[in-house]
Design a protein around this motif. Structure first.
Motif, PDB file in Angstrom:
ATOM      1  N   THR A 259       0.967  -1.203   0.075  1.00  0.00           N
ATOM      2  CA  THR A 259       0.006   0.090   0.073  1.00  0.00           C
ATOM      3  C   THR A 259       0.620   1.424  -0.067  1.00  0.00           C
ATOM      4  O   THR A 259       0.294   2.460  -0.169  1.00  0.00           O
ATOM      5  CB  THR A 259      -0.831   0.073   1.291  1.00  0.00           C
ATOM      6  N   MET A 260       2.152   1.120   0.359  1.00  0.00           N
ATOM      7  CA  MET A 260       2.959   2.411   0.292  1.00  0.00           C
ATOM      8  C   MET A 260       3.156   3.166  -0.906  1.00  0.00           C
ATOM      9  O   MET A 260       3.668   4.303  -0.935  1.00  0.00           O
ATOM     10  CB  MET A 260       4.168   2.098   1.203  1.00  0.00           C
ATOM     11  N   LEU A 261       3.128   2.455  -2.042  1.00  0.00           N
ATOM     12  CA  LEU A 261       3.260   3.067  -3.220  1.00  0.00           C
ATOM     13  C   LEU A 261       2.045   3.635  -4.194  1.00  0.00           C
ATOM     14  O   LEU A 261       1.235   2.481  -4.168  1.00  0.00           O
ATOM     15  CB  LEU A 261       4.248   2.317  -4.004  1.00  0.00           C
ATOM     16  N   LYS A 262       1.975   4.559  -4.819  1.00  0.00           N
ATOM     17  CA  LYS A 262       0.770   5.073  -5.464  1.00  0.00           C
ATOM     18  C   LYS A 262       1.366   5.094  -6.933  1.00  0.00           C
ATOM     19  O   LYS A 262       2.468   5.724  -7.158  1.00  0.00           O
ATOM     20  CB  LYS A 262       0.376   6.300  -4.920  1.00  0.00           C
ATOM     21  N   GLY A 263       0.719   4.924  -8.103  1.00  0.00           N
ATOM     22  CA  GLY A 263       0.799   5.156  -9.303  1.00  0.00           C
ATOM     23  C   GLY A 263       0.260   4.330 -10.238  1.00  0.00           C
ATOM     24  O   GLY A 263      -0.524   3.498 -10.001  1.00  0.00           O
ATOM     25  N   HIS A 264       0.717   4.076 -11.172  1.00  0.00           N
ATOM     26  CA  HIS A 264       0.161   3.265 -12.335  1.00  0.00           C
ATOM     27  C   HIS A 264       0.447   1.836 -11.916  1.00  0.00           C
ATOM     28  O   HIS A 264       1.613   1.455 -11.518  1.00  0.00           O
ATOM     29  CB  HIS A 264       0.721   3.359 -13.781  1.00  0.00           C
ATOM     30  N   ARG A 266       0.828  -1.303 -13.070  1.00  0.00           N
ATOM     31  CA  ARG A 266       2.324  -1.999 -13.485  1.00  0.00           C
ATOM     32  C   ARG A 266       3.549  -1.519 -13.055  1.00  0.00           C
ATOM     33  O   ARG A 266       4.410  -2.336 -12.673  1.00  0.00           O
ATOM     34  CB  ARG A 266       2.399  -1.985 -15.091  1.00  0.00           C
ATOM     35  N   VAL A 267       3.585  -0.251 -12.950  1.00  0.00           N
ATOM     36  CA  VAL A 267       4.886   0.390 -12.375  1.00  0.00           C
ATOM     37  C   VAL A 267       4.921  -0.083 -10.976  1.00  0.00           C
ATOM     38  O   VAL A 267       5.920  -0.286 -10.229  1.00  0.00           O
ATOM     39  CB  VAL A 267       5.023   1.636 -12.631  1.00  0.00           C
ATOM     40  N   VAL A 268       3.731   0.158 -10.133  1.00  0.00           N
ATOM     41  CA  VAL A 268       3.596  -0.231  -8.626  1.00  0.00           C
ATOM     42  C   VAL A 268       4.000  -1.607  -8.487  1.00  0.00           C
ATOM     43  O   VAL A 268       4.758  -2.132  -7.675  1.00  0.00           O
ATOM     44  CB  VAL A 268       2.275   0.484  -8.116  1.00  0.00           C
ATOM     45  N   GLU A 269       3.546  -2.430  -9.460  1.00  0.00           N
ATOM     46  CA  GLU A 269       3.863  -3.928  -9.250  1.00  0.00           C
ATOM     47  C   GLU A 269       5.319  -4.118  -9.394  1.00  0.00           C
ATOM     48  O   GLU A 269       5.843  -5.135  -8.703  1.00  0.00           O
ATOM     49  CB  GLU A 269       3.156  -4.786 -10.215  1.00  0.00           C
ATOM     50  N   LYS A 270       5.997  -3.454 -10.149  1.00  0.00           N
ATOM     51  CA  LYS A 270       7.289  -3.629 -10.457  1.00  0.00           C
ATOM     52  C   LYS A 270       8.129  -3.180  -9.133  1.00  0.00           C
ATOM     53  O   LYS A 270       8.941  -4.031  -8.550  1.00  0.00           O
ATOM     54  CB  LYS A 270       8.009  -2.688 -11.532  1.00  0.00           C
ATOM     55  N   GLN A 271       7.532  -2.075  -8.684  1.00  0.00           N
ATOM     56  CA  GLN A 271       8.376  -1.680  -7.296  1.00  0.00           C
ATOM     57  C   GLN A 271       8.233  -2.637  -6.422  1.00  0.00           C
ATOM     58  O   GLN A 271       9.155  -3.033  -5.365  1.00  0.00           O
ATOM     59  CB  GLN A 271       7.904  -0.306  -6.979  1.00  0.00           C
TER      60      GLN A 271
ATOM     61  N   GLY B 290      -0.852 -10.723 -12.324  1.00  0.00           N
ATOM     62  CA  GLY B 290      -1.101  -9.325 -11.999  1.00  0.00           C
ATOM     63  C   GLY B 290       0.413  -8.882 -11.511  1.00  0.00           C
ATOM     64  O   GLY B 290       0.527  -7.591 -10.985  1.00  0.00           O
ATOM     65  N   GLU B 291       1.247  -9.841 -11.128  1.00  0.00           N
ATOM     66  CA  GLU B 291       2.370  -9.387 -10.413  1.00  0.00           C
ATOM     67  C   GLU B 291       3.509  -9.167 -11.756  1.00  0.00           C
ATOM     68  O   GLU B 291       3.184  -9.449 -12.747  1.00  0.00           O
ATOM     69  CB  GLU B 291       2.887 -10.483  -9.617  1.00  0.00           C
ATOM     70  N   ILE B 292       4.475  -8.426 -11.154  1.00  0.00           N
ATOM     71  CA  ILE B 292       5.753  -8.592 -12.370  1.00  0.00           C
ATOM     72  C   ILE B 292       6.815  -9.432 -11.706  1.00  0.00           C
ATOM     73  O   ILE B 292       6.935  -9.618 -10.358  1.00  0.00           O
ATOM     74  CB  ILE B 292       6.292  -7.121 -11.990  1.00  0.00           C
ATOM     75  N   LEU B 293       7.434 -10.336 -12.538  1.00  0.00           N
ATOM     76  CA  LEU B 293       8.514 -11.242 -11.955  1.00  0.00           C
ATOM     77  C   LEU B 293      10.005 -10.773 -11.585  1.00  0.00           C
ATOM     78  O   LEU B 293      10.395  -9.935 -12.215  1.00  0.00           O
ATOM     79  CB  LEU B 293       8.412 -12.306 -13.113  1.00  0.00           C
ATOM     80  N   THR B 294      10.133 -11.218 -10.360  1.00  0.00           N
ATOM     81  CA  THR B 294      11.439 -10.758  -9.976  1.00  0.00           C
ATOM     82  C   THR B 294      11.941 -12.321  -9.446  1.00  0.00           C
ATOM     83  O   THR B 294      11.217 -12.861  -8.582  1.00  0.00           O
ATOM     84  CB  THR B 294      11.444  -9.825  -8.960  1.00  0.00           C
ATOM     85  N   PHE B 295      13.048 -13.055  -9.943  1.00  0.00           N
ATOM     86  CA  PHE B 295      13.725 -14.178  -9.468  1.00  0.00           C
ATOM     87  C   PHE B 295      14.363 -13.792  -8.155  1.00  0.00           C
ATOM     88  O   PHE B 295      15.227 -13.001  -8.154  1.00  0.00           O
ATOM     89  CB  PHE B 295      14.550 -14.931 -10.373  1.00  0.00           C
ATOM     90  N   ASP B 296      13.859 -14.803  -7.103  1.00  0.00           N
ATOM     91  CA  ASP B 296      15.297 -14.999  -6.181  1.00  0.00           C
ATOM     92  C   ASP B 296      16.165 -16.353  -6.703  1.00  0.00           C
ATOM     93  O   ASP B 296      15.839 -16.964  -7.507  1.00  0.00           O
ATOM     94  CB  ASP B 296      14.676 -15.059  -4.559  1.00  0.00           C
ATOM     95  N   HIS B 297      17.221 -16.767  -5.688  1.00  0.00           N
ATOM     96  CA  HIS B 297      17.796 -18.047  -6.192  1.00  0.00           C
ATOM     97  C   HIS B 297      17.024 -19.026  -6.068  1.00  0.00           C
ATOM     98  O   HIS B 297      17.516 -20.074  -6.892  1.00  0.00           O
ATOM     99  CB  HIS B 297      19.094 -18.026  -5.351  1.00  0.00           C
ATOM    100  N   VAL B 298      16.280 -19.357  -5.142  1.00  0.00           N
ATOM    101  CA  VAL B 298      15.329 -20.454  -5.052  1.00  0.00           C
ATOM    102  C   VAL B 298      14.509 -20.685  -6.268  1.00  0.00           C
ATOM    103  O   VAL B 298      14.509 -21.898  -6.835  1.00  0.00           O
ATOM    104  CB  VAL B 298      14.266 -20.501  -3.520  1.00  0.00           C
ATOM    105  N   LEU B 299      13.714 -19.675  -6.609  1.00  0.00           N
ATOM    106  CA  LEU B 299      12.747 -20.211  -7.810  1.00  0.00           C
ATOM    107  C   LEU B 299      13.803 -19.864  -9.044  1.00  0.00           C
ATOM    108  O   LEU B 299      13.360 -20.768  -9.954  1.00  0.00           O
ATOM    109  CB  LEU B 299      11.959 -18.598  -8.018  1.00  0.00           C
ATOM    110  N   ALA B 300      14.836 -19.161  -9.368  1.00  0.00           N
ATOM    111  CA  ALA B 300      15.468 -19.326 -10.516  1.00  0.00           C
ATOM    112  C   ALA B 300      16.200 -20.708 -10.464  1.00  0.00           C
ATOM    113  O   ALA B 300      16.242 -21.193 -11.667  1.00  0.00           O
ATOM    114  CB  ALA B 300      16.544 -18.296 -10.193  1.00  0.00           C
TER     115      ALA B 300
END
Lengths: 494, 434
Positions: A259-264, A266-271, B290-300
């Motif tokens: 909840t701490m980040l606001k924005g688009h 996709r970009v928030v999910e990246k963060q 809905g999420e963006i992927l980032t690997f950690d060493h376990v998943l990678a």
């Protein structure tokens, strides 16, 4: 692809904006004059280790530093040099034997850089386990900061400590005056302190093993005994292989990642993703097999996490319990599941996971619950079989905390003195005033270089002290001020 | 001549290192400082001034420098006759770190390797601290250090939280077209986020540290509410499809790092990994919807994106399939791998960029201020102010020379910077004339 709103480009736009500002210098278009009477050149000589030779006057001297006035282009400046930077002091005829009297009114805070005689190695029978007991208390990022911890670790390694035991109790209070301080609530969280935590995690998780390897020894075991690890401090025990709890111990206060980040989106999910996995990465150092579930449960309120037991061993999983042998750790925090004020007041909420002695033991994260240091040492079998070699390390932390308190007061005093300087009167008076301004700013810089990482930016900023992007005083801006004062003096006419 | 002498000394030291357990600098061909308290230090006197002497010694293979007062501490000082006396105070002291290191010829079967750091904890922005040109610049050095016979190993240790997408293609090209052709080139990931992961995606061999992470490649324009979209997004996806093929990775992986692409995978009995563009078809959920992927060493590790996890050079050597690699460079306390000359260049580059970045605002303001003062002066009195303005302009020029990426990041390109510079020089010249 051009990313024009990058931080660096922001810098340029700042620069260009700066170029539009009218020149705020003395109006008189006179030739620069070198002041021959700018300062009376002293006869003391400082030879610095880096090879610089300064001629001037020793203003004061403490056990750890020398305050020295020299001049630059006719403008005197005074700087405090740590004795560790000084190769030799050659005293002129004017100086009293032994140097100027040590400054009494505003003693310099104990310097972490000062090399004092090293404690002799603690002698112990070879069958004793050498351990260093280090207490981490105070506000996270202030009393608990990377430089003193790094020094404490160096000292522990120099004493060949095989185990380092951290007692951790960070201050977790509302910001406010001394009369209004009270503990933060569980729903208040500071995941944003993770960035700062990484600087300290680096010291314990990376630098310490390297120090040990360089010293030809095995990396020490690291043990945390938690009284309170909230906010950024929560990440310390998360990366440790051995964690013990105090009966009232708590680890958490990082539940606002979602909840701490606001924005688009996709970009928030990246963060969120990069922060989550960096935190998970550190938690992997603990060897805890469910590091990602644990970190998700502690940082994101929508994550439903439960624990089951397989062959008596706890297993964390995502989802609700499916039989009475399983236990819910965190729910999805939606509608009727949102923590009530009753739960918040009694620390029994489950929107995000806050580890306490019970649930930490339940999930196999805590090795045990101990109420006192002697119980802890007994649990670690260090009470009889161990010898504490960490006196110096513990003192490093104490020195830092007491030094910080004194330093803040000194900063406020110096800043007030700087602000009170009036550049007025005849040429000589104006020159003296500017010289004083520079002296005050140089003194502040010296303090910030040593203590900046631990000073509270929320106390510094209201004074008008420039704060950089990393939350510490921006020395480049202060340098700029000094340069401009020097230019004003050069432009000033007698 | 000096170079030859240094080579001989290096060879003598190497021989001594083989025969002695506790190595100090050998007495042959060495300077000697004997102290009044009886202690003797042997090594190379590197500096002598202000009545002090600095001697570089080696204790147990670790170089260290000691300094003594000639009057107070030193009983006698003997110089190896082959060693020239250190420069006097006024001359620039020789930096022992800059001394040419001469490697012995390769033994049969010897594998040499280096670790190059791309970014460090403090300074790691892609396109600022992690740039292609400084990697390309050290190729000739690496050819000397680890050879040209294709047996050498280059480990690129990546610690970066991302940066400018514009640099990705350049770094990828440098690694793919230059490094991989010459050496076995692998990535060792501590943190590779965003542009750093995109830059690393051309490596066929990626290793993680225990706390390593890799991914989160969504592009955005500085502000969280401004994602890269439309044609630019498609171009970025297409670019990464091409780069994925360089590294041999399924394009869905990078897509999941860029645009919330759900992803799952199944490791087949053959060891092959089958990827699915949803979170349910594969046995392993790699990226939730809905999420963006980032690997950690376990998943990678689990989905074989990573070839393994190593925290030390010894562990990495084993994972690379060698019993021993001669990791070229000097051992420095606090650094887990030897510092080769190529690596030192990477470190020095970042240090310089950091200094430049810290001072840029100040230099620009002071340039403008001095120029402004000069403009307000009668022509005859402008000289000193113009001189100062020029000195700050020179600092900005040097900054761009050290890291041309600044020209692009700050001015939009080298051409734009040159135009700006030309205009400033014209202004200074005009003021100097009047």
């Amino acid at each position: 692809m051009t990313r024009r709103n990058s931080p660096v480009l922001g810098l340029l736009s700042g620069l260009l904006a700066g170029a539009m500002v009218p020149l705020m210098l003395m109006p008189a278009p006179a030739a620069a004059q070198n002041s021959t009477a700018a300062s009376k050149k002293g006869t003391d000589v400082l030879i610095l280790r880096k090879g610089t030779v300064l001629t001037g006057t020793i203003e004061s001297e403490t056990a750890t530093a020398v305050k020295f006035t020299s001049d630059y282009n006719g403008l005197p400046f005074t700087t405090e040099y740590p004795k560790t930077d000084i190769l030799e002091i050659k005293r002129g005829a004017a100086a009293p034997a032994g140097g100027a009297a040590p400054e009494q009114a505003t003693p310099a805070p104990a310097s972490l850089n000062v090399k004092v005689a090293e404690d002799p190695p603690v002698e112990a029978a070879s069958d004793k386990t050498r351990y260093a007991y280090v207490t981490l208390t105070g506000v996270f990022g202030q009393g608990i900061s990377q430089s003193p911890i790094r020094k404490a670790m160096k000292d522990a390694v120099s004493q060949r400590a095989q185990v380092i035991v951290f007692e951790l109790e960070n201050t977790w209070e509302q910001r406010g005056g001394s009369e209004t301080k009270e503990e933060k609530r569980d729903i208040e969280a500071r995941f944003d302190e993770f960035h700062r935590a990484e600087e300290i995690l680096d010291v314990i998780g990376k630098e310490l093993p390297d120090m040990a390897t360089d010293a030809g020894m095995e990396p020490p075991r690291v043990v945390f005994w938690v009284r309170r690890a909230m906010g950024g401090a929560a990440f310390f025990p998360l990366m440790s292989k051995e964690v013990y709890f105090h009966p009232e111990g708590r680890v958490g206060g990082i539940g606002n990642l979602a909840t701490m980040l606001k924005g688009h989106e996709r970009v928030v999910e990246k963060q969120i993703s990069l922060r989550l996995k960096r935190a998970v990465g550190w938690a992997h150092l603990s060897g805890y097999p469910y590091a990602e579930d644990l970190v998700r449960a502690m940082t994101q309120d929508w994550y439903v996490c439960s624990v089951k037991f397989e062959n008596g061993r706890p297993v964390l999983f995502e989802g609700l319990p499916t039989n009475p042998g399983e236990e819910l750790l965190t729910d999805d925090a939606k509608e009727g599941n949102r923590d009530t004020i009753d739960q918040i007041a009694r620390h029994t909420g489950n929107d995000v996971l806050i580890l306490n002695e019970r649930n930490a033991k339940l999930i196999g994260f805590s090795k045990g619950t101990v109420e006192t240091k002697s119980e802890l040492l007994a649990a670690l079998r260090l009470d009889r079989a161990g010898v504490d070699v960490g006196t110096r390390s513990e003192r490093d932390m104490t020195d830092w905390r007491t030094g910080l308190d004194r330093t803040m007061a000194r900063v406020q005093e110096l800043w007030r003195e700087y602000a009170e300087v009036r550049v007025e009167g005849d040429w000589e008076a104006r020159r003296r005033a500017r010289s004083t301004q520079i002296q005050k700013l140089e003194a502040l810089k010296a303090i910030f270089r040593q203590w900046g990482e631990g000073l509270d930016p929320y106390q510094l900023a209201p004074l008008g002290i420039p704060i950089g992007g990393d939350g510490t005083p921006d020395l480049a801006i202060i340098d700029n001020w000094i340069e401009k004062i020097r230019m004003q003096q050069q432009l000033d006419r007698r | 001549m000096n170079k030859i002498i240094r080579s001989l000394r290096a060879m003598a030291m190497a021989l001594a290192a083989i025969t002695a357990v506790c190595v100090t600098t050998p007495s042959a061909l060495a300077d000697k400082v004997t102290l009044k308290d009886g202690r003797v230090f042997e090594g190379q006197i590197v500096r002598e001034e202000f009545g002090y002497v600095w001697i570089k010694t080696t204790v147990a293979g670790v170089p260290r420098e000691e300094m003594f007062s000639v009057d107070r501490d030193v009983a006698s000082l003997e110089r190896d006759s082959a060693t020239p006396a250190p420069a006097a105070a006024a001359a620039t002291p020789a930096d022992p770190e800059d001394a040419e290191e001469t490697l012995l010829p390769k033994k049969p079967g010897e594998v040499r390797g280096v670790v190059l750091t791309l970014g460090d904890r403090a300074n790691n922005m892609v396109g600022v601290y992690m740039v292609a040109n400084v990697l390309e610049e050290v190729i000739p050095l690496l050819e000397k250090e680890i050879g040209t016979d294709h047996t050498g190993v280059v480990v690129m240790r990546i610690t970066s939280g991302g940066g400018y997408g514009m640099e990705v293609q350049k770094i990828s090209d440098a690694v793919h077209n230059e490094f991989k052709k010459r050496w076995r080139t692998v990535a060792w990931i501590e943190t590779a986020i965003s542009a750093a992961a995109m830059s690393a995606h051309c490596f066929e061999e990626i290793y993680f540290t225990t706390n390593g992470n890799y991914g989160a490649c969504t592009g955005f324009y500085g502000s969280l509410d401004r994602p890269v979209e439309g044609l630019e997004l498609e171009e970025s996806l297409a670019q990464m499809e091409r780069i994925s093929s360089r590294g041999g990775y399924d394009t869905l992986i990078m897509r999941a790092m860029q645009i919330q692409q759900p992803l799952s995978a199944t490791v087949l009995p053959t060891g092959e990994v089958k990827w699915y563009g949803d979170a349910t078809s594969g046995e392993i959920v790699v990226n939730r919807a809905g999420e963006i992927l980032t690997f950690d060493h376990v998943l990678a590790d689990k989905v074989k994106f990573s070839r393994g996890t190593a925290d030390t050079l010894e562990e990495l050597t084993t994972l690379l399939g060698y019993k021993e690699i001669n990791w070229v460079g000097k051992k420095v306390p606090g650094v887990a791998w030897p510092i080769s000359r190529a690596e030192k260049r990477q470190m020095d580059f970042r240090k310089q960029v950091k200094s430049d970045e810290d001072n840029l605002n100040s230099w620009y303001n002071l340039y403008q201020t001095n120029l402004g003062v000069a403009q307000g002066m009668p022509p005859a009195q402008r000289g000193p102010w113009l001189g100062k303005a020029r000195s700050f302009l020179d600092k900005i020029k040097n900054m761009i020379r050290n890291n041309p990426a600044f020209a692009r990041n700050l001015f939009g390109g080298r051409k734009e910077f040159q135009e700006w510079l030309k205009e400033q020089e014209r202004i200074i010249a005009e003021l100097a004339k009047k």
